[in-house]
Motif scaffolding. Structure first.
Motif, PDB file in Angstrom:
ATOM      1  N   UNK A  20       0.841  -1.015   0.100  1.00 51.39           N
ATOM      2  CA  UNK A  20       0.138  -0.057  -0.091  1.00 51.39           C
ATOM      3  C   UNK A  20       1.051   1.319   0.007  1.00 51.39           C
ATOM      4  N   UNK A  21       1.613   1.439  -1.250  1.00 53.37           N
ATOM      5  CA  UNK A  21       2.267   2.833  -1.428  1.00 53.37           C
ATOM      6  C   UNK A  21       2.559   2.778  -2.836  1.00 53.37           C
ATOM      7  N   UNK A  22       1.873   3.924  -3.650  1.00 52.41           N
ATOM      8  CA  UNK A  22       2.205   4.105  -4.810  1.00 52.41           C
ATOM      9  C   UNK A  22       3.545   4.147  -5.277  1.00 52.41           C
ATOM     10  N   UNK A  23       4.462   4.822  -4.447  1.00 50.01           N
ATOM     11  CA  UNK A  23       5.902   4.781  -4.742  1.00 50.01           C
ATOM     12  C   UNK A  23       6.612   3.293  -4.587  1.00 50.01           C
ATOM     13  N   UNK A  24       6.030   2.760  -3.669  1.00 49.93           N
ATOM     14  CA  UNK A  24       6.593   1.324  -3.563  1.00 49.93           C
ATOM     15  C   UNK A  24       6.281   0.386  -4.599  1.00 49.93           C
ATOM     16  N   UNK A  84      -3.152   0.639  -5.002  1.00 49.60           N
ATOM     17  CA  UNK A  84      -2.770   1.827  -5.666  1.00 49.60           C
ATOM     18  C   UNK A  84      -3.411   3.193  -5.347  1.00 49.60           C
ATOM     19  N   UNK A  85      -4.684   3.181  -5.371  1.00 49.13           N
ATOM     20  CA  UNK A  85      -5.463   4.397  -5.029  1.00 49.13           C
ATOM     21  C   UNK A  85      -5.532   4.475  -3.439  1.00 49.13           C
ATOM     22  N   UNK A  87      -6.285   1.705  -0.489  1.00 50.39           N
ATOM     23  CA  UNK A  87      -5.797   1.830   0.962  1.00 50.39           C
ATOM     24  C   UNK A  87      -7.011   1.840   1.839  1.00 50.39           C
ATOM     25  N   UNK A  88      -8.077   2.690   1.887  1.00 47.49           N
ATOM     26  CA  UNK A  88      -9.069   2.846   2.806  1.00 47.49           C
ATOM     27  C   UNK A  88     -10.008   1.701   3.079  1.00 47.49           C
ATOM     28  N   UNK A  89     -10.072   0.606   1.901  1.00 49.53           N
ATOM     29  CA  UNK A  89     -10.658  -0.679   2.091  1.00 49.53           C
ATOM     30  C   UNK A  89     -10.118  -1.485   2.611  1.00 49.53           C
ATOM     31  N   UNK A 141       0.794   6.555   3.884  1.00 48.52           N
ATOM     32  CA  UNK A 141      -0.370   5.833   4.074  1.00 48.52           C
ATOM     33  C   UNK A 141      -0.335   4.916   5.543  1.00 48.52           C
ATOM     34  N   UNK A 142       0.825   4.508   5.817  1.00 47.39           N
ATOM     35  CA  UNK A 142       1.133   3.541   7.159  1.00 47.39           C
ATOM     36  C   UNK A 142       0.450   4.351   8.211  1.00 47.39           C
ATOM     37  N   UNK A 143       0.686   5.541   8.397  1.00 44.60           N
ATOM     38  CA  UNK A 143       0.191   6.009   9.570  1.00 44.60           C
ATOM     39  C   UNK A 143      -1.352   6.014   9.880  1.00 44.60           C
ATOM     40  N   UNK A 144      -2.193   6.140   8.792  1.00 45.99           N
ATOM     41  CA  UNK A 144      -3.550   5.721   8.864  1.00 45.99           C
ATOM     42  C   UNK A 144      -3.594   4.216   9.335  1.00 45.99           C
TER      43      UNK A 144
END
Length: 209
Positions: free
Chosen positions: A43-47, A85-86, A90-92, A113-116
């Motif tokens: 879960x990270x677009x850059x990753x 990707x989106x 991520x929220x899902x 995103x990891x903070x969430x």
């Protein structure tokens, strides 16, 4: 065992280098039967982009990677890898049925995103947070590794009931012996220690002198 009981494992990891190493090792551990085959969400677009770059540049691969490619093995693909990707993807993950693993940036949990995911997963004891790199003083990651019973995320106080572990085996930094050996061979005229905490820098400075 914790994940078998229905938990989520969150791995904060830097997008370039560290995330690919985690994917590589997870796939190998699965193949050796040493870990259960769980869904792994990157879960990270850059990753995701960095992993595709690593995968495509075969000329940069070491012999182990080349041998895997020749054997038809995708080196960075655990059996149940999913790409988030989106932001919606991520929220899902908040509503997905455990157990599963989330690999997300940033590595010190200072943003991204990891903070969430941490905010959502830290309050529950069935979950596991695994840090796989150095955690600088003053970062959320360092507070968690140091055992903080509660942390502030997005202005909210979050109870830490999840298990937090530090996997030191993944450190990418050379140890003191390696650094001293390099200095002995390279023989630089001046050395400036600009990175790290004062205590460690003072020890290294003494050894270099």
């Amino acid at each position: 065992g914790r994940l078998g009981g229905g938990g989520v494992m969150v791995i904060p990891a830097f997008a370039v280098g560290r995330s690919q190493e985690i994917l590589f090792r997870l796939r190998r551990l699965e193949g050796e039967g040493r870990v259960p085959v769980l869904p792994v969400y990157l879960d990270s677009p850059m990753s995701i982009e960095a992993t595709e770059v690593y995968r495509d540049h075969v000329e940069e691969h070491d012999p182990e990677m080349r041998a895997l490619a020749q054997a038809g093995v995708a080196p960075f693909r655990p059996a149940r890898l999913r790409l988030a990707r989106t932001v919606e993807d991520s929220k899902r993950l908040n509503d997905m049925e455990p157990p599963f693993i989330v690999l997300s940036a940033s590595g010190m949990a200072t943003g991204g995103r990891v903070v969430h995911h941490l905010k959502h997963r830290l309050p529950f004891s069935q979950n596991l947070v695994a840090f796989v790199g150095y955690q600088a003083t003053g970062t959320l990651g360092r507070s968690l590794v140091d055992g903080a019973p509660r942390v502030h995320i997005h202005g909210d106080e979050v109870e830490v009931r999840a298990e937090v572990v530090m996997l030191d085996a993944f450190s990418a930094h050379a140890d003191q012996g390696e650094l001293l050996r390099w200095v002995g061979e390279a023989a630089p005229q001046r050395i400036a220690l600009v990175h790290g905490e004062d205590e460690g820098r003072q020890a290294l400075a003494g050894a270099l002198r």
